[in-house]
Motif scaffolding. Structure first.
Motif, PDB file in Angstrom:
ATOM      1  N   SER A  28       0.841  -1.194   0.000  1.00 19.36           N
ATOM      2  CA  SER A  28       0.000   0.000   0.000  1.00 19.36           C
ATOM      3  C   SER A  28       0.882   1.252   0.000  1.00 19.36           C
ATOM      4  O   SER A  28       1.526   1.560   1.001  1.00 19.36           O
ATOM      5  CB  SER A  28      -0.904  -0.027   1.243  1.00 19.36           C
ATOM      6  OG  SER A  28      -1.523   1.211   1.444  1.00 19.36           O
ATOM      7  N   GLU A  29       0.934   1.922  -1.143  1.00 20.00           N
ATOM      8  CA  GLU A  29       1.706   3.167  -1.288  1.00 20.00           C
ATOM      9  C   GLU A  29       3.090   3.029  -0.656  1.00 20.00           C
ATOM     10  O   GLU A  29       3.520   3.847   0.154  1.00 20.00           O
ATOM     11  CB  GLU A  29       0.936   4.342  -0.694  1.00 20.00           C
ATOM     12  CG  GLU A  29      -0.393   4.583  -1.398  1.00 20.00           C
ATOM     13  CD  GLU A  29      -0.964   5.967  -1.181  1.00 20.00           C
ATOM     14  OE1 GLU A  29      -0.267   6.829  -0.601  1.00 20.00           O
ATOM     15  OE2 GLU A  29      -2.114   6.197  -1.602  1.00 20.00           O
ATOM     16  N   SER A  30       3.796   1.996  -1.054  1.00 27.81           N
ATOM     17  CA  SER A  30       5.062   1.633  -0.420  1.00 27.81           C
ATOM     18  C   SER A  30       6.252   2.318  -1.079  1.00 27.81           C
ATOM     19  O   SER A  30       6.195   2.724  -2.240  1.00 27.81           O
ATOM     20  CB  SER A  30       5.248   0.115  -0.474  1.00 27.81           C
ATOM     21  OG  SER A  30       4.111  -0.541   0.056  1.00 27.81           O
ATOM     22  N   VAL A  47      -3.753   1.827  -3.448  1.00 31.45           N
ATOM     23  CA  VAL A  47      -3.464   3.264  -3.459  1.00 31.45           C
ATOM     24  C   VAL A  47      -4.730   4.019  -3.088  1.00 31.45           C
ATOM     25  O   VAL A  47      -5.842   3.588  -3.394  1.00 31.45           O
ATOM     26  CB  VAL A  47      -2.930   3.696  -4.850  1.00 31.45           C
ATOM     27  CG1 VAL A  47      -3.960   3.411  -5.934  1.00 31.45           C
ATOM     28  CG2 VAL A  47      -2.529   5.164  -4.867  1.00 31.45           C
ATOM     29  N   GLY A  48      -4.564   5.137  -2.402  1.00 33.31           N
ATOM     30  CA  GLY A  48      -5.706   5.977  -2.087  1.00 33.31           C
ATOM     31  C   GLY A  48      -6.198   6.732  -3.314  1.00 33.31           C
ATOM     32  O   GLY A  48      -5.411   7.097  -4.193  1.00 33.31           O
ATOM     33  N   GLU A  49      -7.496   6.970  -3.368  1.00 37.24           N
ATOM     34  CA  GLU A  49      -8.095   7.661  -4.511  1.00 37.24           C
ATOM     35  C   GLU A  49      -7.494   9.045  -4.726  1.00 37.24           C
ATOM     36  O   GLU A  49      -7.434   9.545  -5.858  1.00 37.24           O
ATOM     37  CB  GLU A  49      -9.605   7.779  -4.298  1.00 37.24           C
ATOM     38  CG  GLU A  49     -10.364   8.357  -5.469  1.00 37.24           C
ATOM     39  CD  GLU A  49     -11.851   8.437  -5.203  1.00 37.24           C
ATOM     40  OE1 GLU A  49     -12.611   8.594  -6.179  1.00 37.24           O
ATOM     41  OE2 GLU A  49     -12.265   8.330  -4.034  1.00 37.24           O
ATOM     42  N   ASP A  60      -0.218   4.845 -10.883  1.00 36.77           N
ATOM     43  CA  ASP A  60       0.181   3.552 -10.340  1.00 36.77           C
ATOM     44  C   ASP A  60      -0.260   2.419 -11.252  1.00 36.77           C
ATOM     45  O   ASP A  60       0.481   1.452 -11.458  1.00 36.77           O
ATOM     46  CB  ASP A  60      -0.404   3.364  -8.934  1.00 36.77           C
ATOM     47  CG  ASP A  60       0.299   4.221  -7.895  1.00 36.77           C
ATOM     48  OD1 ASP A  60       1.149   5.028  -8.286  1.00 36.77           O
ATOM     49  OD2 ASP A  60       0.008   4.076  -6.702  1.00 36.77           O
ATOM     50  N   LYS A  61      -1.455   2.517 -11.797  1.00 39.95           N
ATOM     51  CA  LYS A  61      -1.940   1.480 -12.711  1.00 39.95           C
ATOM     52  C   LYS A  61      -1.024   1.369 -13.929  1.00 39.95           C
ATOM     53  O   LYS A  61      -0.711   0.271 -14.397  1.00 39.95           O
ATOM     54  CB  LYS A  61      -3.374   1.787 -13.143  1.00 39.95           C
ATOM     55  CG  LYS A  61      -4.391   1.617 -12.019  1.00 39.95           C
ATOM     56  CD  LYS A  61      -5.786   2.004 -12.466  1.00 39.95           C
ATOM     57  CE  LYS A  61      -6.790   1.863 -11.329  1.00 39.95           C
ATOM     58  NZ  LYS A  61      -8.151   2.285 -11.730  1.00 39.95           N
ATOM     59  N   GLU A  62      -0.575   2.505 -14.421  1.00 42.47           N
ATOM     60  CA  GLU A  62       0.340   2.507 -15.572  1.00 42.47           C
ATOM     61  C   GLU A  62       1.680   1.885 -15.209  1.00 42.47           C
ATOM     62  O   GLU A  62       2.289   1.162 -16.009  1.00 42.47           O
ATOM     63  CB  GLU A  62       0.527   3.940 -16.071  1.00 42.47           C
ATOM     64  CG  GLU A  62       1.387   4.046 -17.314  1.00 42.47           C
ATOM     65  CD  GLU A  62       1.470   5.475 -17.834  1.00 42.47           C
ATOM     66  OE1 GLU A  62       2.368   5.743 -18.652  1.00 42.47           O
ATOM     67  OE2 GLU A  62       0.647   6.319 -17.418  1.00 42.47           O
ATOM     68  N   LEU A  63       2.144   2.139 -13.991  1.00 41.69           N
ATOM     69  CA  LEU A  63       3.430   1.606 -13.542  1.00 41.69           C
ATOM     70  C   LEU A  63       3.404   0.093 -13.397  1.00 41.69           C
ATOM     71  O   LEU A  63       4.345  -0.603 -13.818  1.00 41.69           O
ATOM     72  CB  LEU A  63       3.813   2.246 -12.200  1.00 41.69           C
ATOM     73  CG  LEU A  63       5.065   1.696 -11.507  1.00 41.69           C
ATOM     74  CD1 LEU A  63       6.311   1.981 -12.336  1.00 41.69           C
ATOM     75  CD2 LEU A  63       5.193   2.303 -10.104  1.00 41.69           C
ATOM     76  N   PHE A  71      -5.555  -1.633  -6.759  1.00 33.19           N
ATOM     77  CA  PHE A  71      -6.868  -1.450  -6.136  1.00 33.19           C
ATOM     78  C   PHE A  71      -6.884  -0.090  -5.446  1.00 33.19           C
ATOM     79  O   PHE A  71      -5.903   0.311  -4.816  1.00 33.19           O
ATOM     80  CB  PHE A  71      -7.143  -2.567  -5.132  1.00 33.19           C
ATOM     81  CG  PHE A  71      -7.168  -3.934  -5.749  1.00 33.19           C
ATOM     82  CD1 PHE A  71      -8.358  -4.492  -6.187  1.00 33.19           C
ATOM     83  CD2 PHE A  71      -5.997  -4.658  -5.927  1.00 33.19           C
ATOM     84  CE1 PHE A  71      -8.391  -5.744  -6.774  1.00 33.19           C
ATOM     85  CE2 PHE A  71      -6.011  -5.915  -6.511  1.00 33.19           C
ATOM     86  CZ  PHE A  71      -7.211  -6.458  -6.945  1.00 33.19           C
ATOM     87  N   VAL A  72      -8.003   0.600  -5.555  1.00 32.11           N
ATOM     88  CA  VAL A  72      -8.112   1.981  -5.090  1.00 32.11           C
ATOM     89  C   VAL A  72      -9.039   2.068  -3.867  1.00 32.11           C
ATOM     90  O   VAL A  72     -10.163   1.565  -3.897  1.00 32.11           O
ATOM     91  CB  VAL A  72      -8.634   2.893  -6.215  1.00 32.11           C
ATOM     92  CG1 VAL A  72      -8.713   4.339  -5.730  1.00 32.11           C
ATOM     93  CG2 VAL A  72      -7.733   2.790  -7.447  1.00 32.11           C
TER      94      VAL A  72
END
Length: 255
Positions: free
Chosen positions: A122-124, A207-209, A216-219, A228-229
């Motif tokens: 999560s947003e690491s 990731v938070g909205e 992030d999805k692109e990465l 997942f958001v």
């Protein structure tokens, strides 16, 4: 609350262990945080009912001891979590790691692949350089941060209205805070991103909205890592939307 006596370093690692019949979920908190505090409302959500929950506080954080002879590097934190899982005979766990805790989770899965059956980050921190807080902390010497910097960081967090997080920042040992921040800024080789990509287990990214989920999805899309958001979530999502975090974790587990 339970305690595990570590031999090296000579310290107690403290944790909460909630029984359940489903696969254990291990929550690894971020720098300046504490799983025993951050995830109480997350694990109470019905979306995760039935799982065993393990909430350890990393050394120097929360209720765990803060030995001065410990490096507090990401790899060292991972080894202490591995020791805990070995003591509890847990293998193939779901490991959730937030922020710096995600780096620890990646290191754990890379060091001991028998212990981690699924990884949720999560947003690491994935690359050297650290984040806003870790950069500011690591820019000071350990002596400077211990003498005044730690208190200043807590006051800055309070001034922004982030009072819940100020509580865990305050209880984090200054030496642990500084050395963990320095480890994040220094990064690892291979990087945590490279290690994450190499892992041959189910992985997911949360990731938070409010925090650029499209980027992030692109990465992660080229690496087959689903994103997942958390609705309305920001970086401190476990406090801001604990139900959303729980439901998002449940969605990642179903996927």
């Amino acid at each position: 609350m339970e305690s595990l006596r570590l031999v090296s370093p000579n310290a107690y690692l403290r944790y909460l262990d909630f029984p359940g019949d489903k696969t254990p979920i291990v929550f690894i908190h971020g720098m300046g945080c504490a799983s025993t505090i951050d995830y109480a409302r997350v694990i109470a959500n019905p979306a995760l009912a039935g799982h065993r929950f393990l909430l350890p506080d990393m050394l120097g954080h929360g209720y765990s001891d803060a030995p001065q002879d410990f490096s507090y590097a990401i790899d060292a934190h991972a080894r202490t979590i591995a020791t805990l899982l070995d003591q509890l005979s847990i293998k193939g766990a779901v490991v959730f790691g937030h922020s710096a805790g995600g780096s620890v989770a990646i290191a754990l899965a890379s060091q001991r692949r028998d212990l981690v059956g699924r990884l949720i980050c999560s947003e690491s921190n994935l690359n050297p350089g650290g984040g806003t807080v870790s950069k500011a902390v690591a820019a000071q010497t350990e002596e400077e941060f211990t003498a005044a910097g730690h208190r200043a960081v807590v006051q800055q967090v309070i001034a922004t209205g982030w009072t819940s997080r100020a509580a865990t920042f305050r209880t984090t040992n200054p030496i642990a805070f500084h050395r963990t921040a320095r480890s994040l800024v220094e990064g690892s080789s291979p990087t945590w991103m490279e290690l994450l990509v190499r892992l041959k287990i189910p992985r997911a990214w949360i990731v938070g909205e409010k925090d650029a989920p499209d980027d992030d999805k692109e990465l992660f899309a080229p690496h087959g890592i689903p994103v997942f958001v958390v609705p309305g979530g920001d970086h401190d999502m476990a406090f801001g939307n604990p139900d959303g975090v729980a439901e998002t974790i449940a969605g990642a587990l179903r996927a």
